[in-house]
Structure formats: C-alpha cells, structure tokens
Design an enzyme around this catalytic site. Structure first.
Site, PDB file in Angstrom:
ATOM      1  N   ALA A  73       0.823  -1.211   0.000  1.00 59.95           N
ATOM      2  CA  ALA A  73       0.000   0.000   0.000  1.00 59.95           C
ATOM      3  C   ALA A  73       0.853   1.255   0.000  1.00 59.95           C
ATOM      4  CB  ALA A  73      -0.949   0.010   1.208  1.00 59.95           C
ATOM      5  N   TYR A 128      20.339   2.647   7.732  1.00 61.79           N
ATOM      6  CA  TYR A 128      19.412   2.247   6.673  1.00 61.79           C
ATOM      7  C   TYR A 128      20.136   1.428   5.606  1.00 61.79           C
ATOM      8  CZ  TYR A 128      16.465   2.646   2.516  1.00 61.79           C
ATOM      9  OH  TYR A 128      15.733   2.364   1.394  1.00 61.79           O
ATOM     10  N   GLY A 155       4.653   0.204  -3.915  1.00 62.99           N
ATOM     11  CA  GLY A 155       3.837  -1.001  -3.890  1.00 62.99           C
ATOM     12  C   GLY A 155       2.457  -0.825  -4.482  1.00 62.99           C
ATOM     13  N   ALA A 200       8.178  -4.097   1.948  1.00 64.92           N
ATOM     14  CA  ALA A 200       7.948  -3.577   3.302  1.00 64.92           C
ATOM     15  C   ALA A 200       9.270  -3.245   3.978  1.00 64.92           C
ATOM     16  CB  ALA A 200       7.181  -4.601   4.134  1.00 64.92           C
TER      17      ALA A 200
END
Length: 376
Positions: free
Chosen positions: A9, A187, A13, A82
């Site tokens: 979402a 990250y 994506g 994700a």
C-alpha cells in the site's frame, strides 16, 4: 501469477499492485498502513484507496508470523517492499529499522523455508544506499571507492570526495553492481542485509531471487507529509507553505532521480521474468541531477518563489553524488528508463497541485537530527 506484495500500500507497492492486476495477475497486499506514510487516518489515504476492489488486502506486519502465514497462502511470487526508509531517521531509530528491515525479512524467509510453501520467486527492494559513496575516478589510480567523507572537512565547507589512496579530488562516475558495498548509514546496512539474506536463502531453496538497488524514486503518490524521505516532497511542501528552502552542503550534491513508472516497469519485468535468476540490479535513470537544480525547477513549475539558502549544513551519513550504471539491468531484464527528469518533475508537480497542502514538519525533523548530533 499469485503475487504477494509486502508493503504493497506504499508509494511503489500500490503503483506496482495496480500495474500487475492490469496485467492479469492476482495480487495480495500485506501492509501495516503506517501513519508516517498514510497519515492519521490511513484507510482514507489515497494510496490505500487506490487499491480498493483491485487487490486482496491484509492489514498486518512482516514482523508477525501469523500475518505472513495468512498472506502467503496460495502465493507463488513475493515482492518484498515492506521496510522503513530514510537515511537520517535510521541513525537514531536503530533498533526499529533493524527489527522491521532485517527482522521482517528474516521472518519472511523463515516462513518460506520452514512451511514448505510453493514460492517460486522473490523480488526484493534494496537501495543504492548499500554502496556508500559509490564509484569515483582518480587521475592517478583509476576507479576508486571512497569511504564516507570526514565531518571535519565538511565543517570547513569542503564537500568533495577524495581518492582514498593519494588524497586527490575524485570525480563521480556511474556506480555499477560490482562496486564494493560499504553503507554509511544504518538504513544502508539494513538494506544490504536484506538483499544478502534474500539472495542466499533463495539460492539454497532453489527459488529465483532478484534484488533491486533502487535509486531516488519520486513521482505522483509519494508522501508529501513525511519529512524523513524524499527531497522533492520536502521542497514542494515547503514551497506551497511559503517556507524557505535550506539547501545542504553547497547545493551541488547530486542524486539519480528515477520516476515511479520506470521503477514499476523494472520491477514488473523481474516478476514476469521466466528464467531462473538470482542476482542484483541497479534501477535508476542513469542521470545525476544536483539538489539546487531540483529546488529551482520545483519553484518554477509551482509558480512560487521562496527564499532559497545554500547553508553549508550537512547530515552525517549523506553521500555526495549518486548516479547508477544501468548496463546490467538493460542487458538481462531489458529495462530502459523512459521518463526524463524534466518530464518526471512536470508530472510530479501537476499531481502536487491537486493535493491538499500538508503541514510542514521539516524543521521538526531537523531538530531531531540536531539533538542526536547528526545534523551539523
């Protein structure tokens, strides 16, 4: 195909999900609808609403085994998007980034490996952040791979990158997939671990495993309220609020900005690639654009000039330049970026003009970084 998109979402994506549905695939989306991306009322967000009646949606997390078991039922292909994103925030939300990006990927692979699920392919989002500074050229030593820049030099206004062997100023050249990886942010470390796990486990299970080192993805649909990722969103929100723009360093730092539709096309090519494959690919535009040019172009397209100051400030963990070598992804997957930065910015701004002006939380995010000693 029966395709699960984790984080489906989100910005990339949701666009990918609709593209794959239009191509005739069944798509399941697993997403936790993070307020940082979707706002205080996530189920009202445009990204989530774009999926209505298109996909099978499961609200859940990749960090929860039960959610993954439910989402993976009947699936043959996984697109794993994700993740928590953002270099600066990762430098203090360390455990959270690790739990989601590394832990979530580990759990996904653990379920696939131990539940004997009929997964045939995993496509995962990595990042150019795995390279650190990337590949440069030295007049004396040829291709070199500098470590992160010294804060002491940058505090004196010297933002250049130097040859690690002789100290001569080095020139950026396109970074290819053979470039040694040495991420300079938490990250980047989590994304490197993600891709290594996916490739290693995929090979051991005989599953096709493809990871994409996405460059700076932008375009309609990206979050305009999240102050931690995406300078186009940050700048456009500040311009529309009449706020000034703080340009870090000297404004000449550059990035490879790649339009969302090109990213979707590349990812879809990997999903539909029929031969067994375990490899990593750059996905970008192949063109470097400096930050000051972005700021000026956005103001021109939005028809609103705001004070723009090149401050010399900098964030620890930021790189100087970035442009991707796309030879490998062109040769193997047949991907060719089709949207220029000029056309992409026009489309982005046209979309922005139709969106509600968001609360500007940029200064708040800088205060957080400064309090942690990460913004100079």
């Amino acid at each position: 195909m029966n395709i699960l998109i984790t984080g489906g979402a989100g910005f990339i994506g949701s666009r990918l999900a609709n593209h794959l549905v239009a191509s005739g695939h069944r798509v399941i989306v697993l997403d936790n609808l993070s307020p940082q991306i979707h706002g205080a009322e996530p189920e009202s967000s445009p990204l989530f609403r774009s999926l209505e009646r298109q996909v099978e949606f499961i609200r859940g997390s990749v960090t929860q085994r039960a959610d993954l078991m439910r989402a993976l039922a009947g699936v043959d292909t996984v697109v794993h998007l994700a993740a928590e994103t953002g270099t600066g925030q990762s430098m203090y939300a360390i455990q959270h980034y690790s739990d989601v990006n590394i832990g979530g990927t580990a759990l996904l692979l653990d379920v696939i490996a131990n539940e004997r699920l009929p997964i045939r392919k995993i496509v995962a989002a990595s990042s150019r952040a795995v390279y650190g500074e990337g590949r440069y050229s030295c007049p004396k030593h040829g291709n070199v791979y500098p470590a992160s820049r010294a804060a002491e030099r940058m505090e004196k206004g010297d933002f250049s990158v130097y040859c690690p062997h002789c100290g001569t100023a080095a020139e950026m050249i396109p970074t290819d997939e053979e470039t040694p990886v040495h991420p300079v942010s938490v990250y980047g470390i989590t994304k490197l671990t993600q891709e290594q796990m996916v490739l290693t486990v995929g090979k051991s299970l005989g599953i096709s495993a493809i990871t994409f080192r996405y460059q700076n993805v932008y375009g309609p649909g990206q979050s305009l309220s999240n102050p931690y990722t995406g300078i186009l969103s940050i700048f456009s929100t500040r311009i529309r609020n009449g706020s000034g723009i703080n340009i870090f360093e000297d404004g000449k730092e550059s990035r490879d900005f790649v339009f969302i539709d090109d990213v979707v096309q590349a990812t879809a090519k990997a999903v539909e690639y029929e031969q067994p494959l375990a490899d990593v690919f750059n996905v970008g535009s192949g063109v470097a654009t400096d930050v000051l040019t972005i700021a000026n172009t956005l103001q021109a397209l939005l028809g609103s000039a705001v004070p723009t100051q090149v401050t010399g400030q900098f964030r620890l963990g930021d790189i100087r330049h970035n442009v991707a070598d796309l030879a490998k992804v062109r040769q193997v997957l047949g991907f060719e970026p089709s949207v220029s930065i000029e056309e992409g910015l026009r489309q982005f701004v046209a979309w922005v003009k139709g969106e509600q002006i968001q609360t500007d939380r940029y200064e708040e995010s800088l205060k957080e970084l400064k309090a942690k000693g990460l913004f100079k």
